[in-house]
Enzyme design. Structure first.
Site, PDB file in Angstrom:
ATOM      1  N   GLY A 217      -8.835 112.786 -55.723  1.00 29.98           N
ATOM      2  CA  GLY A 217      -9.218 111.543 -55.084  1.00 29.98           C
ATOM      3  C   GLY A 217      -9.815 110.515 -56.029  1.00 29.98           C
ATOM      4  O   GLY A 217     -10.450 110.850 -57.019  1.00 29.98           O
TER       5      GLY A 217
ATOM      6  N   HIS B  88      -6.471 111.174 -51.594  1.00 34.69           N
ATOM      7  CA  HIS B  88      -7.003 109.968 -50.969  1.00 34.69           C
ATOM      8  C   HIS B  88      -7.549 108.971 -51.980  1.00 34.69           C
ATOM      9  O   HIS B  88      -8.143 109.336 -52.992  1.00 34.69           O
ATOM     10  CB  HIS B  88      -8.116 110.346 -49.977  1.00 34.69           C
ATOM     11  CG  HIS B  88      -9.243 111.112 -50.599  1.00 34.69           C
ATOM     12  ND1 HIS B  88     -10.324 110.505 -51.193  1.00 34.69           N
ATOM     13  CD2 HIS B  88      -9.448 112.446 -50.725  1.00 34.69           C
ATOM     14  CE1 HIS B  88     -11.160 111.421 -51.639  1.00 34.69           C
ATOM     15  NE2 HIS B  88     -10.652 112.614 -51.374  1.00 34.69           N
ATOM     16  N   ASP B  89      -7.295 107.703 -51.721  1.00 33.17           N
ATOM     17  CA  ASP B  89      -7.857 106.574 -52.468  1.00 33.17           C
ATOM     18  C   ASP B  89      -7.359 106.471 -53.901  1.00 33.17           C
ATOM     19  O   ASP B  89      -7.896 105.692 -54.696  1.00 33.17           O
ATOM     20  CB  ASP B  89      -9.395 106.626 -52.465  1.00 33.17           C
ATOM     21  CG  ASP B  89      -9.958 106.726 -51.058  1.00 33.17           C
ATOM     22  OD1 ASP B  89      -9.724 105.789 -50.269  1.00 33.17           O
ATOM     23  OD2 ASP B  89     -10.596 107.748 -50.729  1.00 33.17           O
TER      24      ASP B  89
END
Length: 246
Positions: free
Chosen positions: A125, A107-108
């Site tokens: 992440g 994520h991200d």
């Protein structure tokens, strides 16, 4: 939304919020979910899982997205997750990348153009990976790490701190081992810039003051855009510190 000229193979599952650009090809057994955009002419191979929810206990179902650029090659069993609210809400992949079998993009993460992740690379992440980076197989990138443009990471490396642009990094607990001279030459970088980078790298290894102090003095010593880019990278905010020359 499915663009013109897409090819969707057998047993693929494409969610209702997914956008496929023109000429996207899904080989077979591909699952794409969430608010995911896939750029034109990207090819995704069998058993990839794209746009699943983040592997983050803080995620509570908020609206986030995954944006994949054009002409990427995403191989078997690759996983790419949506962003999180706390990380900006978007996981982003640039253009013309190669993501070999079993890679994970968490994520991200923000990935630039022409990036290659070799088999089984795991990117945690919030990492930032700039253009033209190559990460060797079975390597792990710690969360919040930044990897500068043109760097190369050797196979089986665990990268726990930021990597300078055009650096060569390798080792089980990765160490900064020099510059990616082969990559610079392949891209046709002028010899004067390569020599400037080599001299700047040597100055970073020694001298008075902290690593950032030494980096800040380089802009005055070298008239090279490549050196200035390295200095800008070092002076930017870092959550992980830097891999520094031995």
């Amino acid at each position: 939304m499915i663009g013109a000229g897409c090819k969707i193979g057998p047993f693929c599952l494409v969610g209702g919020d997914v956008t496929l650009g023109q000429g996207v090809e899904l080989k077979s057994h591909v699952v794409i979910g969430g608010d995911t955009q896939v750029g034109d002419e990207t090819v995704i191979f069998q058993f990839a899982s794209i746009g699943a929810v983040p592997q983050d206990l803080k995620f509570k179902g908020e609206a986030t997205s995954l944006v994949i650029g054009k002409r990427n090659r995403i191989r078997e069993y690759v996983t790419m997750n949506l962003g999180t609210e706390g990380g900006g809400g978007v996981t982003r992949i640039g253009d013309d990348g190669m993501f070999m079998a079993c890679c994970h993009v968490a994520h991200d993460v923000q990935i630039g153009n022409r990036v290659i992740l070799v088999n089984s690379v795991a990117v945690a992440g919030h990492c930032e990976i700039a253009d033209d980076v190559i990460i060797g197989g079975l390597s792990g990138i710690h969360q919040f790490v930044r990897i500068g443009k043109g760097a190369i990471i050797g196979a089986l490396s665990m990268v726990t701190a930021d990597v300078l642009p055009h650096a060569l990094v390798q080792g089980p607990r990765a160490e900064l081992d020099g510059l990616n001279l082969v990559g610079l030459k392949r891209k046709g970088v002028d010899r004067a810039d390569i020599n400037a980078l080599r001299a700047a790298f040597q100055m970073l290894k020694q001298g008075e003051g902290s690593f950032k102090d030494r980096a800040s003095r380089l802009s005055d010593d070298f008239d090279s855009d490549y050196v200035r880019a390295m200095v800008a990278f070092v002076m930017a905010d870092s959550d992980r510190g830097f891999l520094t020359p031995n």
